[in-house]
Design a protein around this motif. Structure first.
Motif, PDB file in Angstrom:
ATOM      1  N   ALA A 256      24.758  11.756 -34.011  1.00 33.10           N
ATOM      2  CA  ALA A 256      25.893  11.692 -33.089  1.00 33.10           C
ATOM      3  C   ALA A 256      25.701  10.561 -32.081  1.00 33.10           C
ATOM      4  CB  ALA A 256      26.052  13.025 -32.369  1.00 33.10           C
ATOM      5  N   TYR A 257      24.477  10.397 -31.591  1.00 27.53           N
ATOM      6  CA  TYR A 257      24.190   9.318 -30.644  1.00 27.53           C
ATOM      7  C   TYR A 257      24.491   7.957 -31.277  1.00 27.53           C
ATOM      8  CZ  TYR A 257      21.700   6.744 -26.992  1.00 27.53           C
ATOM      9  OH  TYR A 257      21.383   5.899 -25.954  1.00 27.53           O
ATOM     10  N   ALA A 262      28.121   3.197 -31.954  1.00 28.00           N
ATOM     11  CA  ALA A 262      28.886   2.359 -32.876  1.00 28.00           C
ATOM     12  C   ALA A 262      30.379   2.398 -32.606  1.00 28.00           C
ATOM     13  CB  ALA A 262      28.611   2.792 -34.316  1.00 28.00           C
ATOM     14  N   ASN A 263      30.827   3.334 -31.789  1.00 24.44           N
ATOM     15  CA  ASN A 263      32.259   3.490 -31.550  1.00 24.44           C
ATOM     16  C   ASN A 263      32.655   3.252 -30.099  1.00 24.44           C
ATOM     17  OD1 ASN A 263      33.854   4.681 -34.113  1.00 24.44           O
ATOM     18  ND2 ASN A 263      31.726   5.405 -34.157  1.00 24.44           N
ATOM     19  N   GLY A 264      31.905   2.374 -29.454  1.00 29.26           N
ATOM     20  CA  GLY A 264      32.325   1.864 -28.164  1.00 29.26           C
ATOM     21  C   GLY A 264      31.960   2.687 -26.956  1.00 29.26           C
ATOM     22  N   PHE A 265      31.107   3.678 -27.087  1.00 22.67           N
ATOM     23  CA  PHE A 265      30.686   4.480 -25.935  1.00 22.67           C
ATOM     24  C   PHE A 265      29.421   3.887 -25.329  1.00 22.67           C
ATOM     25  CE2 PHE A 265      33.343   7.438 -28.252  1.00 22.67           C
ATOM     26  CZ  PHE A 265      34.002   8.137 -27.254  1.00 22.67           C
ATOM     27  N   ASP A 266      29.321   3.979 -24.011  1.00 24.41           N
ATOM     28  CA  ASP A 266      28.107   3.558 -23.335  1.00 24.41           C
ATOM     29  C   ASP A 266      27.742   4.578 -22.261  1.00 24.41           C
ATOM     30  OD1 ASP A 266      29.857   3.102 -21.205  1.00 24.41           O
ATOM     31  OD2 ASP A 266      29.988   0.954 -21.612  1.00 24.41           O
ATOM     32  N   ASN A 267      26.659   4.296 -21.558  1.00 20.90           N
ATOM     33  CA  ASN A 267      26.165   5.223 -20.528  1.00 20.90           C
ATOM     34  C   ASN A 267      26.072   6.647 -21.108  1.00 20.90           C
ATOM     35  OD1 ASN A 267      25.200   5.842 -17.968  1.00 20.90           O
ATOM     36  ND2 ASN A 267      27.226   6.369 -17.172  1.00 20.90           N
ATOM     37  N   CYS A 277      28.399  21.001 -22.869  1.00 22.69           N
ATOM     38  CA  CYS A 277      28.540  20.018 -23.943  1.00 22.69           C
ATOM     39  C   CYS A 277      27.185  19.371 -24.165  1.00 22.69           C
ATOM     40  CB  CYS A 277      29.606  18.979 -23.614  1.00 22.69           C
ATOM     41  SG  CYS A 277      29.253  17.984 -22.150  1.00 22.69           S
ATOM     42  N   ASP A 278      27.089  18.476 -25.162  1.00 21.11           N
ATOM     43  CA  ASP A 278      25.798  17.899 -25.511  1.00 21.11           C
ATOM     44  C   ASP A 278      25.566  16.517 -24.926  1.00 21.11           C
ATOM     45  OD1 ASP A 278      24.635  19.960 -27.362  1.00 21.11           O
ATOM     46  OD2 ASP A 278      26.534  19.624 -28.380  1.00 21.11           O
ATOM     47  N   TYR A 279      26.623  15.700 -24.904  1.00 17.87           N
ATOM     48  CA  TYR A 279      26.528  14.367 -24.311  1.00 17.87           C
ATOM     49  C   TYR A 279      27.682  14.161 -23.342  1.00 17.87           C
ATOM     50  CZ  TYR A 279      23.195  12.799 -27.937  1.00 17.87           C
ATOM     51  OH  TYR A 279      22.109  12.642 -28.765  1.00 17.87           O
ATOM     52  N   LEU A 280      27.418  13.378 -22.295  1.00 11.18           N
ATOM     53  CA  LEU A 280      28.470  12.753 -21.496  1.00 11.18           C
ATOM     54  C   LEU A 280      28.373  11.258 -21.776  1.00 11.18           C
ATOM     55  CD1 LEU A 280      28.202  14.610 -18.064  1.00 11.18           C
ATOM     56  CD2 LEU A 280      29.961  14.906 -19.820  1.00 11.18           C
ATOM     57  N   ALA A 281      29.501  10.647 -22.058  1.00 10.12           N
ATOM     58  CA  ALA A 281      29.504   9.214 -22.389  1.00 10.12           C
ATOM     59  C   ALA A 281      30.801   8.591 -21.893  1.00 10.12           C
ATOM     60  CB  ALA A 281      29.354   9.015 -23.896  1.00 10.12           C
ATOM     61  N   ARG A 282      30.745   7.281 -21.653  1.00  7.51           N
ATOM     62  CA  ARG A 282      31.925   6.581 -21.137  1.00  7.51           C
ATOM     63  C   ARG A 282      32.440   5.585 -22.168  1.00  7.51           C
ATOM     64  NH1 ARG A 282      32.280   7.784 -15.781  1.00  7.51           N
ATOM     65  NH2 ARG A 282      33.887   6.209 -15.422  1.00  7.51           N
ATOM     66  N   TYR A 316      40.119  17.869 -22.421  1.00  5.40           N
ATOM     67  CA  TYR A 316      41.088  17.201 -23.298  1.00  5.40           C
ATOM     68  C   TYR A 316      42.041  16.338 -22.464  1.00  5.40           C
ATOM     69  CZ  TYR A 316      44.996  16.624 -26.532  1.00  5.40           C
ATOM     70  OH  TYR A 316      45.981  16.097 -27.318  1.00  5.40           O
ATOM     71  N   PRO A 317      42.329  15.101 -22.860  1.00  6.24           N
ATOM     72  CA  PRO A 317      42.028  14.452 -24.145  1.00  6.24           C
ATOM     73  C   PRO A 317      40.762  13.604 -24.140  1.00  6.24           C
ATOM     74  CG  PRO A 317      43.615  13.130 -22.970  1.00  6.24           C
ATOM     75  CD  PRO A 317      43.311  14.302 -22.076  1.00  6.24           C
ATOM     76  N   HIS A 318      39.966  13.734 -23.078  1.00  5.35           N
ATOM     77  CA  HIS A 318      38.756  12.914 -22.992  1.00  5.35           C
ATOM     78  C   HIS A 318      37.563  13.709 -23.526  1.00  5.35           C
ATOM     79  CE1 HIS A 318      41.292  10.203 -20.803  1.00  5.35           C
ATOM     80  NE2 HIS A 318      41.455  11.042 -19.792  1.00  5.35           N
ATOM     81  N   ASN A 319      37.682  14.112 -24.775  1.00  2.00           N
ATOM     82  CA  ASN A 319      36.633  14.913 -25.398  1.00  2.00           C
ATOM     83  C   ASN A 319      36.500  14.528 -26.872  1.00  2.00           C
ATOM     84  OD1 ASN A 319      39.193  16.093 -26.025  1.00  2.00           O
ATOM     85  ND2 ASN A 319      38.170  18.002 -26.632  1.00  2.00           N
ATOM     86  N   VAL A 320      35.325  14.802 -27.414  1.00  2.00           N
ATOM     87  CA  VAL A 320      35.060  14.510 -28.827  1.00  2.00           C
ATOM     88  C   VAL A 320      34.220  15.658 -29.392  1.00  2.00           C
ATOM     89  CG1 VAL A 320      34.098  12.881 -30.511  1.00  2.00           C
ATOM     90  CG2 VAL A 320      34.996  12.032 -28.321  1.00  2.00           C
TER      91      VAL A 320
END
Length: 367
Positions: A256-257, A262-267, A277-282, A316-320
């Protein structure tokens, strides 16, 4: 054992639906004498099922009330096949005409509808057999097993047995093998059964839940109904071990990391020990809640806690939701490898099919 099988086959020629002296003797052989001797076989020892870690039992039946045309003796897991109507098992089926006995790898052929045992639908039986044969085909063939079985009977239950037997080996009455060969073939059959049981544990059979959901059901039953048979059977050596669960979780988190990167997330921050949840990402300067689910099963079902569901509603909608499925366990089944990542961005709980495993009931108390 060869002599006992031969005696049962001879008694088949004296078949009666009533409990005649011949049928009484057949019943004693099938229900008592043969299972007792078979329990001493290596094929009935727990180690015969490796990599499945569960225990085994031997059971024989010749009819409750009226005697059946085709008596049987089976080797099975009490947990994964508590009755002959459910689950996979190794079974000896004695032909109606006494011409032979088959050693089969079979699945429960009927369902109880509350009044009678009904054969499984052709579609359901075909799906189970297609899966079992796909899993074991090459190895079963090398061990001398053939697809399906022919019991030489037009009886309804005999046809049902035929529809739900993946592989079999026939021993003709006039050419029954030695006890040593019978035991070796039984060990081979149980070894194949162990592969089926392990696949079920991993959630890879048509009717199996992912292991994490199966374990949750068992835990709930143990707590809510500690005296029930299924509660008493829980914790008997089947399911994933703690080390295997950790390996699956670690593999899912790592994959998942990589997907997030690879899909544009950082931090990207691992917060699974402190958050729901498992990760927080921006991404695009917006924080997202990332839920990761790892499973050895195929993509289909995942287990969510009430807190996880509520968090996804709020974020939602800032979730995956990232599901890493079809993870493999290698070596001593403590190293996880492989896996396929399927990500659900802007995952809407409202559009999901949530199925409760249990309820907390608040009672209305009358004063």
């Amino acid at each position: 054992m060869r002599e006992l099988f031969s005696e049962v086959l001879a008694l088949q020629l004296e078949y009666s639906s009533e409990n005649t002296p011949a049928m009484a003797r057949r019943g004693d052989l099938i229900r008592n004498i043969i299972p007792t001797e078979m329990r001493d076989w290596a094929a009935a020892a727990p180690g015969a099922l490796l990599p499945f870690r569960g225990r085994l039992n031997v059971q024989g039946r010749d009819g409750t009330g009226l005697k059946t045309f085709v008596p049987w003796v089976r080797i099975h897991s009490p947990e994964l096949s508590p009755s002959a109507q459910s689950g996979w098992y190794v079974v000896y089926l004695f032909r109606e005409d006494g011409s032979g006995v088959t050693l089969g790898i079979s699945h429960g052929s009927t369902r109880f509808d509350g009044g009678d045992f009904k054969p499984r639908s052709a579609t359901e039986a075909a799906s189970l057999m297609r899966w079992g044969r796909g899993l074991l085909g090459d190895e079963a063939s090398l061990l001398g097993f053939n697809e399906g079985v022919d019991l030489g009977s037009a009886q309804k239950l005999s046809r049902a047995y035929e529809a739900t037997t993946a592989f079999s080996k026939l021993y003709p009455t006039n050419d029954l093998p030695s006890d040593e060969t019978l035991q070796r073939d039984a060990e081979n059959a149980v070894g194949l059964l162990g592969q089926i049981y392990r696949a079920i544990e991993l959630g890879r059979s048509p009717e199996a839940d992912p292991p994490e959901i199966a374990e949750a059901r068992e835990a709930i039953t143990t707590i809510a109904r500690p005296k029930s048979p299924s509660a008493r059977l829980s914790g008997q050596g089947f399911g994933l071990t703690a080390a295997q669960k950790q390996a699956v979780e670690a593999r899912a988190m790592a994959m998942a990391y990589s997907w997030l990167q690879a899909n544009g997330f950082d931090n990207i921050k691992d917060v699974h020990q402190t958050h729901s949840c498992d990760y927080l990402a921006r991404r695009d300067n917006v924080e997202h809640c990332i839920e990761v689910k790892g499973t050895t099963a195929a993509l289909g079902k995942v287990l969510l806690t009430a807190n996880e569901v509520e968090l996804h509603r709020k974020s939602y909608p800032h979730n995956v939701l990232i599901v890493v499925h079809d993870i493999n366990l290698l070596d001593l089944r403590t190293i996880a490898d492989g896996g396929v990542v399927t990500a659900f961005e802007q995952w809407s709980v409202a559009e999901a099919q949530l199925v409760p495993l249990s309820y907390s009931c608040i009672l209305s108390i009358l004063e």
